[in-house]
Design a protein around this motif. Sequence first.
Motif, PDB file in Angstrom:
ATOM      1  N   VAL A 113      86.842  18.995 -39.876  1.00 33.55           N
ATOM      2  CA  VAL A 113      86.591  20.101 -40.809  1.00 33.55           C
ATOM      3  C   VAL A 113      87.424  21.321 -40.409  1.00 33.55           C
ATOM      4  O   VAL A 113      87.427  21.731 -39.246  1.00 33.55           O
ATOM      5  CB  VAL A 113      85.098  20.492 -40.823  1.00 33.55           C
ATOM      6  N   VAL A 114      88.123  21.877 -41.389  1.00 31.00           N
ATOM      7  CA  VAL A 114      88.875  23.112 -41.193  1.00 31.00           C
ATOM      8  C   VAL A 114      88.614  24.004 -42.397  1.00 31.00           C
ATOM      9  O   VAL A 114      88.131  23.550 -43.435  1.00 31.00           O
ATOM     10  CB  VAL A 114      90.394  22.862 -41.049  1.00 31.00           C
ATOM     11  N   VAL A 166      96.610  11.859 -43.094  1.00 29.65           N
ATOM     12  CA  VAL A 166      95.160  12.022 -43.064  1.00 29.65           C
ATOM     13  C   VAL A 166      94.841  13.496 -43.314  1.00 29.65           C
ATOM     14  O   VAL A 166      95.408  14.381 -42.681  1.00 29.65           O
ATOM     15  CB  VAL A 166      94.533  11.580 -41.729  1.00 29.65           C
ATOM     16  N   SER A 167      93.910  13.714 -44.235  1.00 28.75           N
ATOM     17  CA  SER A 167      93.441  15.067 -44.540  1.00 28.75           C
ATOM     18  C   SER A 167      92.060  15.273 -43.946  1.00 28.75           C
ATOM     19  O   SER A 167      91.192  14.401 -44.066  1.00 28.75           O
ATOM     20  CB  SER A 167      93.366  15.287 -46.052  1.00 28.75           C
ATOM     21  N   PRO A 168      91.825  16.432 -43.339  1.00 25.36           N
ATOM     22  CA  PRO A 168      90.451  16.781 -42.991  1.00 25.36           C
ATOM     23  C   PRO A 168      89.704  17.216 -44.243  1.00 25.36           C
ATOM     24  O   PRO A 168      90.284  17.324 -45.323  1.00 25.36           O
ATOM     25  CB  PRO A 168      90.652  17.961 -42.032  1.00 25.36           C
ATOM     26  N   LEU A 169      88.428  17.475 -44.115  1.00 24.86           N
ATOM     27  CA  LEU A 169      87.697  18.176 -45.150  1.00 24.86           C
ATOM     28  C   LEU A 169      88.134  19.629 -45.074  1.00 24.86           C
ATOM     29  O   LEU A 169      87.883  20.312 -44.080  1.00 24.86           O
ATOM     30  CB  LEU A 169      86.187  18.065 -44.922  1.00 24.86           C
ATOM     31  N   VAL A 170      88.825  20.102 -46.094  1.00 16.57           N
ATOM     32  CA  VAL A 170      89.345  21.467 -46.102  1.00 16.57           C
ATOM     33  C   VAL A 170      88.369  22.366 -46.855  1.00 16.57           C
ATOM     34  O   VAL A 170      88.051  22.114 -48.019  1.00 16.57           O
ATOM     35  CB  VAL A 170      90.740  21.536 -46.753  1.00 16.57           C
ATOM     36  N   VAL A 184      79.411  22.699 -48.738  1.00 14.66           N
ATOM     37  CA  VAL A 184      79.553  21.619 -47.765  1.00 14.66           C
ATOM     38  C   VAL A 184      78.198  20.976 -47.492  1.00 14.66           C
ATOM     39  O   VAL A 184      78.080  19.746 -47.399  1.00 14.66           O
ATOM     40  CB  VAL A 184      80.169  22.146 -46.454  1.00 14.66           C
ATOM     41  N   ALA A 185      77.161  21.785 -47.382  1.00 15.79           N
ATOM     42  CA  ALA A 185      75.825  21.247 -47.091  1.00 15.79           C
ATOM     43  C   ALA A 185      75.355  20.290 -48.184  1.00 15.79           C
ATOM     44  O   ALA A 185      74.597  19.353 -47.908  1.00 15.79           O
ATOM     45  CB  ALA A 185      74.831  22.399 -46.943  1.00 15.79           C
ATOM     46  N   ILE A 201      83.084  30.828 -42.989  1.00 14.63           N
ATOM     47  CA  ILE A 201      83.901  29.647 -42.785  1.00 14.63           C
ATOM     48  C   ILE A 201      83.061  28.364 -42.752  1.00 14.63           C
ATOM     49  O   ILE A 201      81.891  28.377 -42.391  1.00 14.63           O
ATOM     50  CB  ILE A 201      84.735  29.765 -41.492  1.00 14.63           C
ATOM     51  N   HIS A 202      83.704  27.282 -43.171  1.00 10.53           N
ATOM     52  CA  HIS A 202      83.158  25.925 -43.102  1.00 10.53           C
ATOM     53  C   HIS A 202      81.920  25.727 -43.984  1.00 10.53           C
ATOM     54  O   HIS A 202      81.074  24.881 -43.690  1.00 10.53           O
ATOM     55  CB  HIS A 202      82.808  25.545 -41.652  1.00 10.53           C
ATOM     56  N   THR A 203      81.826  26.481 -45.069  1.00 12.68           N
ATOM     57  CA  THR A 203      80.633  26.367 -45.918  1.00 12.68           C
ATOM     58  C   THR A 203      80.934  25.927 -47.352  1.00 12.68           C
ATOM     59  O   THR A 203      80.051  25.380 -48.017  1.00 12.68           O
ATOM     60  CB  THR A 203      79.870  27.701 -45.983  1.00 12.68           C
TER      61      THR A 203
END
Length: 356
Positions: free
Chosen positions: A232-233, A121-125, A168-169, A131-133
């Motif tokens: 999310v990472v 399983v992969s997170p949203l990388v 990401v948004a 970060i996280h954008t």
Amino acid sequence: MENPSTIETEVTIVVVPRERFSYTQESLESIYEHTEYPFNLIYVDGGSPSHIKDYLAAQAIEKQFQLIRTESYLCPNHARNMGLRQVNTKYVVFMDNDVVVTSGWLDKLVECAEETGATVVSPLVCQGLPIHTEVHCAGGESGIVVETKDNTPRRKIIEKIYKQGRKVADVSPGLKRLKTGLAEFHCMIVRTEIFQKIGLLDEGLLNTKEHVDLCIQVVENGGEIYLEPDSVVTYVPGPPLESTDLHFYMLRWSDAWELASLQRLRDKWNLTEDEYFKRKYQRLGWRRNRTIISPLTDKLPFGKLFGKVATKILSLMDKVLNNYLTSRYYKANLQTRVSLTSTETVNSSIPSNQLS
């Protein structure tokens, strides 16, 4: 959270060096701050500078995780295997040392694996700062396709990453858990039982396409890969690099390691040496140019023409230096390579089990 060594856990996180050491503290602190799900941690420290070495040693005692230290630099799959051999839990999370996480990231990965039966399983990388954008990988495709040209079968590799570079948004409203064909080693959770079928990770893939190789093997052995976007990472690459990062970065993305990795991938899967490989060969060293050379030339107070000349000169110098550093590493570490037990130092705070 509770001390992970005193409770029953199903997950071991194995953190390994990616390409630099200077983001170690941010990454490690992120794991402990944002991970509610119980876990064991194995941290593989491959030749970090003294201040990072001391920091990790102190953290291993304070947080009671297992630290494996070598005095030489490690290719990623070598480091991952060193950690993997110590894993005795149902799941292993492979994570690079420049990754930061969000609250609930591990809960969501385990939940997806349990509910779907997924092997990986992969997170949203995400990638970069802030970060996280910005998306780096939201699943993708991998595999081997056979085509016939001029009555000759051609085996070609498939590798495609979805939504890279998107905000990401913009994409998150449309993202949902789904079966996919690609996960990356920035962060992924894997059922450890798969390694009883495929063996350890291929250390012949020194610096590139390791994730593609693993994904192909998983699918060939009946496993499934999922994307869980609720996890999310973010991986945070350089530049900038600290001076103590440069040697490792040069080796990690050396022409020799990349060329050897591509040739290993080609031979292992009996691939046709097509345009895919030719493009890769032509671009050897592009990461060094982007991360080391470009930041230098961008600061020069001259025009574009001089900048191009300076870039050309520095690129030629880089090739010579890179070849020298790689050759020196091989002479010092590979030709005289001894058993792991005599080259690594292990601070063991959790039970371990040898994987066959």
